[in-house]
Design an enzyme around this catalytic site. Structure first.
Site, short mmCIF file in Angstrom:
data_model
loop_
_atom_site.label_atom_id
_atom_site.label_comp_id
_atom_site.label_asym_id
_atom_site.label_seq_id
_atom_site.Cartn_x
_atom_site.Cartn_y
_atom_site.Cartn_z
N HIS A 87 0.82 -1.21 0.00
CA HIS A 87 0.00 0.00 0.00
C HIS A 87 0.85 1.26 0.00
O HIS A 87 0.53 2.25 -0.65
CB HIS A 87 -0.92 0.02 1.22
CG HIS A 87 -2.06 -0.91 1.07
ND1 HIS A 87 -2.89 -0.89 -0.03
CD2 HIS A 87 -2.51 -1.90 1.84
CE1 HIS A 87 -3.80 -1.82 0.10
NE2 HIS A 87 -3.58 -2.47 1.23
N GLU A 95 4.09 -15.53 -24.57
CA GLU A 95 5.03 -15.58 -23.44
C GLU A 95 5.61 -16.98 -23.27
O GLU A 95 6.38 -17.23 -22.36
CB GLU A 95 4.36 -15.09 -22.16
CG GLU A 95 3.05 -15.76 -21.80
CD GLU A 95 2.41 -15.17 -20.55
OE1 GLU A 95 3.08 -14.45 -19.78
OE2 GLU A 95 1.22 -15.45 -20.32
N ASP A 103 7.82 -13.66 -18.89
CA ASP A 103 7.80 -15.12 -18.97
C ASP A 103 8.53 -15.65 -20.19
O ASP A 103 9.19 -16.69 -20.11
CB ASP A 103 6.35 -15.63 -18.98
CG ASP A 103 5.77 -15.66 -17.58
OD1 ASP A 103 6.46 -16.19 -16.69
OD2 ASP A 103 4.67 -15.13 -17.37
N CYS A 114 3.82 -6.24 -23.40
CA CYS A 114 3.41 -5.77 -22.07
C CYS A 114 4.38 -6.26 -20.98
O CYS A 114 4.17 -6.00 -19.81
CB CYS A 114 1.98 -6.19 -21.77
SG CYS A 114 1.75 -7.97 -21.87
#
Ligand code: PEP
Ligand code: MG
Length: 612
Positions: free
Chosen positions: A223, A465, A489, A536
């Site tokens: 957080h 990936e 990956d 990505c």
């Protein structure tokens, strides 16, 4: 937790060893100056006074009750829960005013925990059954949850243990009194140093007074990290023993670019970081000027730039960097942060919120990629020798059909609110893709029958990936609308190097010629089949890779929000033909090291101003 006596030992050289040992090799001590290295979780450089946050959980002893006291004890507990719930609602409102609704969403988990009847009822039941005080029973129950979350070996889950601790402390404060540092007493431009920062802490602070965060615990998805990025202040996490070494009022340097933190810096060190800070400020100011300019090369080639997000809270800071869509919305968090599987309605609300906020830009929602190292507590998994090669991503979804169907229905329903695209992870063959599309078709038919609205045209993409997907990208592209290369990956599977294993981290080479060839082939095959190809994985946000990827013809770069402008700056400063030349040369080099040296030389020569 270190004691204050250990802390003082650092200042006399003969006693340095305990502090050094407690911190591991990541600490360097020279006289009074202490340098630590942690994880850079929010960019920027700050220099200021330490504001040390301590949260002592109130001491809770065992107190036995008589049967006659039980009713009053239960009522006292329920009042404390109610008071804590009211506080959380106030904090939510306060945050919503300061950071918008997205920033306030963090407290939803806290409200959920306190409305969780399993926790409240279990406490009242045990008060009655065991004749023990509320604070004792409640502490045991919450600590049980904390332990379960921490034992998961999963970063997201472990960090959610901080939420459980936060809620526990809040209720205990109502039951046995307060011992917390008053965060409202934060000095002007103070740097908050804490073991960990709970959402309640960050919400209680006046954001205008905080200059930076530095914490012993936490990672990119904690957080404190999310808040720091939302507040756009520097932060470093994972410093292990900073709170044991820092004293209130000490001067501290927090470098959220490199992950370095220096306590009590010497004049020369201060000068170095002050210069770095000035350079960073100049760079950020110059980058902000291109916020609204197109991501276009000097010779007019347009490239799509979009953002990777994991949590809806990140949307606020995304807007700061410009008008971009979401190229990868990782949806695992929605499953990991909850005590059970989210319902279709919960998922739909969450997705629709993101889609509406991003309009008119598109949002690429990746379907569930759990398995591997991401395993929700509430789900049972088979014993696996190699979880990363096992039941992960769509493979798991094929096994748990209901889970997959629920998510796809929610995504499709969200498409009624804006431009949604679906991305499937861990596709290894055309049969995987076809199976996914059958699920989508089924979900569409169900929604149609039920009269629930959704967009008729929703693009479907494949994450490339797994090497087999890259090699057969032509086959996949014929039946998909786009491809998105997941280098995180792809690199691990191509080089057989576990991406999370620090012992072989140096073998995880982004610029290995094998990886580059697979990327090149994927882009070419995608284009030949008439689909666009994006990336990505983290490589898309690495400035060293920008010219190479541009030159290979990548159509979309999806990167973490804070790197958007840097990547745009590079793309806007070159011609496409120059990038093609760089790509050609890089692809001819035989080793990862040579490629990296070459790209690094090009970037440093072309963009000296991007170095801080
Ligand atoms: C990737 O593998 O590159 C990717 C973007 O997905 P994740 O990091 O979530 O596995
Ligand atoms: Mg992946």
């Amino acid at each position: 937790m270190r004691t204050s006596s250990t802390r003082t030992t650092v200042h006399s050289p003969e006693d340095e060893t305990p502090a050094r040992e407690a911190c591991g090799s990541a600490v360097e001590i020279e006289g009074d100056e202490v340098r630590l290295r942690g994880l850079a979780v929010s960019p920027g450089i700050a220099i200021g006074p330490v504001f040390l946050v301590t949260h002592e959980v109130p001491e809770v002893g065992v107190r036995h009750l008589s049967a006659a006291e039980v009713a009053a004890e239960k009522a006292r507990f329920l009042e404390a829960v109610e008071a804590a719930r009211r506080e959380i609602q106030d904090l939510r409102d306060h945050l919503a005013r300061n950071l918008g609704e997205e920033g306030a969403a963090i407290f939803e988990v806290h409200e959920l925990l306190l409305s969780d009847q399993a926790v409240v009822e279990a406490t009242t039941r045990r008060i009655e059954r065991d004749l023990l005080s509320a604070e004792h029973v409640f502490t045991e129950i919450m600590e049980g949850h904390e332990r379960t979350l921490e034992a998961t070996n999963n970063e997201l889950f472990q960090q959610r243990a901080a939420d459980v601790r936060d809620v526990k402390r809040r209720v205990l404060r109502h039951l046995v009194g307060d011992r917390r540092t008053a965060l409202t007493k934060l000095p002007e431009r103070g740097i908050v140093v804490a073991r960990e920062l709970t959402p309640s802490d960050t919400a209680a602070m006046d954001p205008k007074r905080v200059q930076a965060f530095a914490t012993d615990l936490g990672g990119k998805t904690s957080h404190a990290a999310i808040m720091a990025r939302a507040l756009r202040i520097p932060a470093v996490a994972g410093l292990h023993c900073l709170t044991a070494l820092a004293r209130p009022g000490d001067t501290i340097v927090v470098d959220g670019l490199s992950g370095e933190v220096v306590l009590r810096p010497r004049p020369l060190t201060l000068e170095h970081f002050e210069l770095r800070r000035q350079r960073y400020l100049r760079l950020s100011a110059s980058l902000r000027k291109i916020r609204d300019l197109p991501c276009r090369t000097l010779d007019g080639k347009d490239v799509t730039l979009s953002a990777n997000i994991e949590l809806p809270e990140e949307l606020e800071s995304l807007k700061e960097f410009g008008p971009y869509g979401v190229g990868l919305y990782r949806t695992e968090y929605l499953y990991l942060a909850k005590p059970g599987p989210p319902t279709e309605e919960e998922l739909y609300q969450e997705f629709a919120k993101v889609v509406r906020a991003m309009r008119p830009h598109s949002v690429i929602i990746r379907t569930l990629d759990i398995g591997g190292d991401k395993k929700p507590d509430w789900m049972t998994f088979p014993e696996e020798q190699n979880p990363f090669l096992g039941l992960r991503g769509v493979r798991l979804c094929f096994e748990r059909e209901e889970l997959f169907r629920t998510q796809l229905r929610a995504i499709l329903r969200a498409s009624a609110h804006g431009d949604v695209k679906i991305l499937f992870p861990m596709i290894s063959s055309l049969s995987d893709l076809r199976r996914c599309k059958e699920f989508v078709e089924q979900a569409r038919e169900e929604l149609r029958r039920e009269g629930k609205p959704f967009a008729e045209k929703v693009e479907i993409g494949v994450m490339v990936e797994i090497p087999s997907a890259a090699i057969t990208a032509d086959v996949l592209a014929r039946e998909a609308d786009f491809l998105s290369i997941g280098t995180n990956d792809l690199i691990q599977y191509t080089l057989a190097v576990d991406r999370g294993n620090e012992h072989i981290a140096e073998l995880y080479r982004t610029f290995d010629p094998a990886v580059l060839r697979l990327i090149k082939e994927t882009i070419e095959k995608g284009h030949r089949a008439g689909v666009w190809v994006g990336m990505c994985g983290e490589m898309a946000g690495d400035p060293l890779a920008s010219l190479l990827l541009l030159g290979l013809g990548l159509d979309e770069f999806s990167v973490s929000p804070i790197t958007l402008l840097e990547i745009k700056r590079i793309i806007r400063s070159v011609t496409f033909s120059e990038a093609e030349q760089v790509a050609r040369w890089a692809l001819e080099l035989p080793t990862a090291q040579q490629v990296e040296e070459f790209l690094s030389e090009v970037i440093h020569r072309r963009f000296p101003d991007l170095q801080v």
